[in-house]
Write a protein that holds these residues in place. Structure first.
Motif, PDB file in Angstrom:
ATOM      1  N   GLN A 138      80.487  -4.386  84.402  1.00 13.67           N
ATOM      2  CA  GLN A 138      79.683  -4.780  83.534  1.00 13.67           C
ATOM      3  C   GLN A 138      79.885  -5.816  82.534  1.00 13.67           C
ATOM      4  N   PHE A 139      81.175  -5.516  81.514  1.00 12.22           N
ATOM      5  CA  PHE A 139      81.500  -6.162  80.157  1.00 12.22           C
ATOM      6  C   PHE A 139      83.121  -6.782  80.928  1.00 12.22           C
ATOM      7  N   ILE A 140      83.153  -7.019  81.765  1.00 14.21           N
ATOM      8  CA  ILE A 140      84.372  -7.622  82.100  1.00 14.21           C
ATOM      9  C   ILE A 140      84.213  -9.408  82.648  1.00 14.21           C
ATOM     10  N   GLN A 141      84.749  -9.856  81.541  1.00 10.26           N
ATOM     11  CA  GLN A 141      84.341 -11.672  81.510  1.00 10.26           C
ATOM     12  C   GLN A 141      86.188 -12.415  81.795  1.00 10.26           C
ATOM     13  N   SER A 200      77.005   1.103  76.000  1.00 11.24           N
ATOM     14  CA  SER A 200      75.134   1.703  76.216  1.00 11.24           C
ATOM     15  C   SER A 200      74.877   3.608  76.724  1.00 11.24           C
ATOM     16  N   LYS A 201      75.397   3.654  75.677  1.00  9.62           N
ATOM     17  CA  LYS A 201      74.537   5.052  75.240  1.00  9.62           C
ATOM     18  C   LYS A 201      75.565   5.468  76.192  1.00  9.62           C
TER      19      LYS A 201
END
Length: 112
Positions: A40-43, A73-74
């Motif tokens: 989810q953090f790949i761009q 995200s914890k």
């Protein structure tokens, strides 16, 4: 085959940034099949990772790969990056760093 100088430079730059009270970040090419990062953090097939000692657990920079655990995200996540997948290491405060040539390696292996 000649031993790569990249892991030695990454370890040295990591130590220098922390000694200078700066924050070391790496830019990772996520097209390498063995890269394990939270997707989810790949761009644009890249991810920036903070590899400061205070942001990672059990950071290991070997001659072949870089690995650690970090909170996203914890949630504590295992990160694995082959040295060849690291495009650059730099200090986030001023952008000064080193860039490395990477080889093209398709196939993603990411965490959900």
């Amino acid at each position: 085959m000649m031993l790569s100088i990249a892991p030695y430079l990454i370890r040295a730059y990591h130590a220098w940034t922390e000694d200078a009270k700066l924050t070391p970040h790496i830019l990772v090419d996520c097209t390498y099949s063995s890269v394990i990062v939270p997707k989810q953090f790949i761009q644009q097939n890249k991810i920036v990772l903070n590899i400061a000692s205070n942001a990672t657990y059990n950071l290991i920079i070997s001659n072949d790969n870089l690995s650690f655990k970090a909170r996203f995200s914890k949630k504590l996540i295992n990160i694995f990056v082959p040295i060849n997948a690291i495009n650059s290491i730099y200090a986030s405060e001023n952008g000064k760093g080193m860039f490395f040539k990477t080889e093209e390696k398709p196939n993603l292996k990411l965490l959900d």
